[in-house]
Write a protein that holds these residues in place. Structure first.
Motif, PDB file in Angstrom:
ATOM      1  N   ALA A 247       0.845  -1.210   0.000  1.00  8.06           N
ATOM      2  CA  ALA A 247       0.000   0.000   0.000  1.00  8.06           C
ATOM      3  C   ALA A 247       0.872   1.249   0.000  1.00  8.06           C
ATOM      4  N   GLU A 250       2.111   1.887  -3.405  1.00  9.35           N
ATOM      5  CA  GLU A 250       1.050   2.362  -4.281  1.00  9.35           C
ATOM      6  C   GLU A 250       0.756   3.842  -4.033  1.00  9.35           C
ATOM      7  N   VAL A 251       0.677   4.179  -2.774  1.00 12.27           N
ATOM      8  CA  VAL A 251       0.312   5.557  -2.439  1.00 12.27           C
ATOM      9  C   VAL A 251       1.466   6.521  -2.777  1.00 12.27           C
ATOM     10  N   LYS A 254       1.732   7.984  -6.115  1.00 12.60           N
ATOM     11  CA  LYS A 254       0.815   9.106  -6.400  1.00 12.60           C
ATOM     12  C   LYS A 254       1.082  10.273  -5.450  1.00 12.60           C
ATOM     13  N   LYS A 256       2.448  13.037  -5.625  1.00 12.17           N
ATOM     14  CA  LYS A 256       2.248  14.425  -6.065  1.00 12.17           C
ATOM     15  C   LYS A 256       0.794  14.871  -5.836  1.00 12.17           C
ATOM     16  N   LEU A 257      -0.107  13.906  -5.683  1.00 12.22           N
ATOM     17  CA  LEU A 257      -1.511  14.244  -5.459  1.00 12.22           C
ATOM     18  C   LEU A 257      -1.834  14.344  -3.970  1.00 12.22           C
ATOM     19  N   LEU A 258      -0.813  14.085  -3.158  1.00 11.92           N
ATOM     20  CA  LEU A 258      -1.046  14.073  -1.716  1.00 11.92           C
ATOM     21  C   LEU A 258      -0.479  15.327  -1.058  1.00 11.92           C
ATOM     22  N   ARG A 259      -1.178  15.774  -0.052  1.00  8.81           N
ATOM     23  CA  ARG A 259      -0.723  16.996   0.617  1.00  8.81           C
ATOM     24  C   ARG A 259       0.565  16.710   1.388  1.00  8.81           C
ATOM     25  N   SER A 263       1.940  12.249   6.528  1.00  8.31           N
ATOM     26  CA  SER A 263       0.639  12.038   7.177  1.00  8.31           C
ATOM     27  C   SER A 263      -0.118  10.908   6.480  1.00  8.31           C
ATOM     28  N   THR A 264       0.115  10.761   5.178  1.00  4.00           N
ATOM     29  CA  THR A 264      -0.541   9.657   4.467  1.00  4.00           C
ATOM     30  C   THR A 264       0.007   8.320   4.962  1.00  4.00           C
ATOM     31  N   TRP A 267      -1.439   7.569   8.270  1.00  4.23           N
ATOM     32  CA  TRP A 267      -2.820   7.083   8.119  1.00  4.23           C
ATOM     33  C   TRP A 267      -2.806   5.596   7.713  1.00  4.23           C
ATOM     34  N   LEU A 268      -1.921   5.269   6.756  1.00  8.65           N
ATOM     35  CA  LEU A 268      -1.832   3.873   6.314  1.00  8.65           C
ATOM     36  C   LEU A 268      -1.385   2.946   7.444  1.00  8.65           C
ATOM     37  N   LYS A 270      -2.126   3.240  10.473  1.00  6.18           N
ATOM     38  CA  LYS A 270      -3.311   2.944  11.298  1.00  6.18           C
ATOM     39  C   LYS A 270      -4.210   1.944  10.571  1.00  6.18           C
ATOM     40  N   VAL A 271      -4.363   2.159   9.262  1.00  6.19           N
ATOM     41  CA  VAL A 271      -5.257   1.301   8.484  1.00  6.19           C
ATOM     42  C   VAL A 271      -4.782  -0.154   8.545  1.00  6.19           C
ATOM     43  N   TYR A 272      -3.462  -0.341   8.500  1.00  2.08           N
ATOM     44  CA  TYR A 272      -2.908  -1.705   8.511  1.00  2.08           C
ATOM     45  C   TYR A 272      -2.489  -2.154   9.914  1.00  2.08           C
TER      46      TYR A 272
END
Lengths: 428, 127
Positions: A247, A250-251, A254, A256-259, A263-264, A267-268, A270-272
């Motif tokens: 993940a 993958e993230v 991308k 350039k599309l993330l602030r 922090s992303t 977040w991941l 936590k998700v995993y």
């Protein structure tokens, strides 16, 4: 393929085409068959002792159908043959009383009695192979159940003992083979079960921590596959980290599309459900995944000129190198062994008293067999260039003049790195 | 019953990223995708989503034209629309509010922040 033995109403000889794995049902069936085969052999053993070799043979054949791989089938058959032959040679007197101990028949040559014969489901004898050295003395002192006539020559007794010794050695070998075979079967079955569990877990974790019903289903699958709890836990952890890592890749593709990448990633995490400890344990793997497409190698830069060092560091980092700094060759030597860099860049001159020069540093590296193949580039004043180049340089070494032309430096580094990687590949 | 979210976005990478984030959320959502304002108007009427994430700059029909059409339709006028745009000037925010958007979310996105925003509007209307 599943064969059915109608008499016992039990399925026999469960085998699958290569590449297919046993299901839990198959495994249960195999276990059941092994147990049934054991019972048949116990009956056969009793029948042999009673002298009913025909029925004993039928029981052994039944056992063979149930568990063709049983290591004692042939031993039992040999034993029956042996006794049948003995019976033909020396038919018992009609009114011969039944003796209980020792056995009414001669001591069995190829196979042990049931008490000593380890059947596949009784692990103890298999784990502790028969020690012939301990048994042989007993054999020497204990007379065989049909002792040779007193007048029999000693040579004949010795020959029989020798024969028995050989048979016991044969038995010991068979026991060891059985143990090995059993371990292989166990390992193979466990590996198949683990793969099945891993597949289910990957599916459940593909989008992060699974919901409760999915998690329970995975746990129940592990239970049904008889996977030990510690193995289940370990596979679970591996899968979780692997899916998080995927993940992240993958993230980050991308980003350039993330602030904010950090922090992303948080977040991941936590998700995993990746704990901080798990993150730290695997940090280098995650980070390497992140920069794998840009990372070119690690450079140790040895320079006391702060400005030149910072400029070069920034440019190297921008080009995909991780840069480790050292102010003097002495400090660099400590770091080189720890970091194992792909390239060493070093100034020729250092102002501090007693400090090694670049060329001396290079010579020290040459003497260390663990370091003397790492690409090493010296930066020197134009006036020193000719004299330094006149000294013999090795294939992994180079000298360039100051101020450093970055294009020239990267060209030299790339050339040396290619040589370095070819050399390292040749070692693998 | 899952919530329907209509994502109106012409950029494939952005669509993939929103999809990636929603798949990894704890939200029970169905993501519908429209690549321009015209498709968005049709899909909003046909599917009556619970929430619309609307990019404002798109080919064929942009968000500035699509939002008023959706808001003018009796069937779709109450669907909350979040303007999902790279335009972050204060006047753009005012304009999107005037069009009837409930929020103005500026790209680039922050997954957690976006999910919180989506959750806020889904919770406010039930399923």
């Amino acid at each position: 393929m599943v064969e059915v033995s109608t008499k016992h109403n039990k399925k026999a000889a469960v085998s699958l085409p290569p590449g297919k794995e046993h299901t839990a049902q198959d495994l249960a069936l195999i276990k059941q068959n092994k147990e049934a085969a054991k019972q048949c052999l116990l009956v056969a053993d009793r029948l042999i002792k009673e002298g009913d070799f025909e029925k004993a043979r039928i029981e052994v054949e039944k056992a063979q159908k149930l568990d063709p791989a049983h290591p004692y089938i042939s031993a039992f058959l040999d034993r029956i043959n042996y006794f049948e032959e003995q019976k033909k040679k020396n038919p018992p007197p009609l009114a011969a009383p039944k003796t209980v101990s020792p056995s009414p028949v001669p001591a069995p040559p190829p196979a042990p009695t049931v008490g000593a014969a380890p059947l596949p489901v009784t692990p103890a004898p298999a784990k502790k192979p028969v020690d012939t050295a301990k048994i042989l003395p007993n054999l020497k002192t204990a007379p065989p159940s049909t002792p040779p006539p007193a007048s029999a020559p000693k040579a004949e007794v010795d020959s029989k003992l020798e024969e028995m010794r050989n048979q016991i050695q044969e038995l010991t070998r068979a026991l060891l083979e059985e143990k090995k075979a059993r371990e292989e079967i166990h390992e193979h079955q466990l590996q198949g079960a683990v793969n099945q569990l891993r597949h289910a877990l990957e599916k459940a974790w593909v989008n992060g921590a699974p919901k409760e019903p999915e998690a329970i289903a995975c746990h129940q699958l592990a239970l049904s596959l008889n996977i030990p709890p510690e193995v289940e836990k370990s596979v679970h952890r591996e899968v979780k980290i692997e899916m998080y890592s995927r993940a992240v890749k993958e993230v980050i593709s991308k980003r350039k599309l993330l602030r904010s990448s950090s922090s992303t990633l948080e977040w991941l995490r936590k998700v995993y459900q990746i704990t901080v400890t798990e993150y730290l344990e695997n940090e280098s793997k995650f980070l390497l995944d992140l920069v794998a497409d840009q990372y070119k190698g690690t450079v140790i830069l040895v320079s006391e000129d702060t400005k030149a060092r910072n400029d070069l560091t920034n440019r190297l980092k921008a080009s995909g190198y991780a840069v480790v700094l050292a102010q003097t060759p002495e400090l660099a030597l400590e770091k080189v062994e720890k970091i194992n860099p792909n390239v060493i860049l070093c100034e020729q001159k250092f102002s501090s008293d007693g400090a090694l020069s670049g060329i001396k540093f290079m010579h020290i590296l040459r003497t260390n067999s663990k370091l003397n193949f790492i690409p090493c580039v010296l930066f020197c004043e134009k006036s020193d260039l000719e004299s330094l180049r006149a000294s013999e340089l090795r294939a992994n070494e180079a000298i360039i003049k100051k101020p450093v032309d970055f294009d020239e430096l990267t060209a030299v580094m790339n050339e040396k790195l290619i040589q370095f990687r070819e050399y390292v590949s040749s070692l693998v | 019953m899952s919530h329907k979210i209509l994502l109106v976005e012409d950029d494939e990478d952005n669509r993939d990223l929103v999809s990636f984030v929603l798949q990894r959320s704890q939200l029970d959502v169905e993501l519908l995708i429209a690549e321009n304002g015209e498709e968005a108007v049709q899909m909003a009427t046909a599917n009556l989503p619970h929430l619309i994430l609307m990019d404002m700059q798109m080919p064929v029909m942009d968000g500035w034209h699509a939002v008023p059409i959706i808001k003018a339709d009796e069937r779709t006028k109450n669907i909350p629309i979040i303007a999902f745009t790279a335009q972050a000037k204060p006047e753009d925010k005012i304009k999107t509010k005037q069009l009837g958007c409930v929020e103005h979310y500026s790209k680039p996105m922050d997954p957690e922040e976006l999910l919180n925003l989506i959750q806020k509007y889904l919770n406010s209307q039930g399923s």
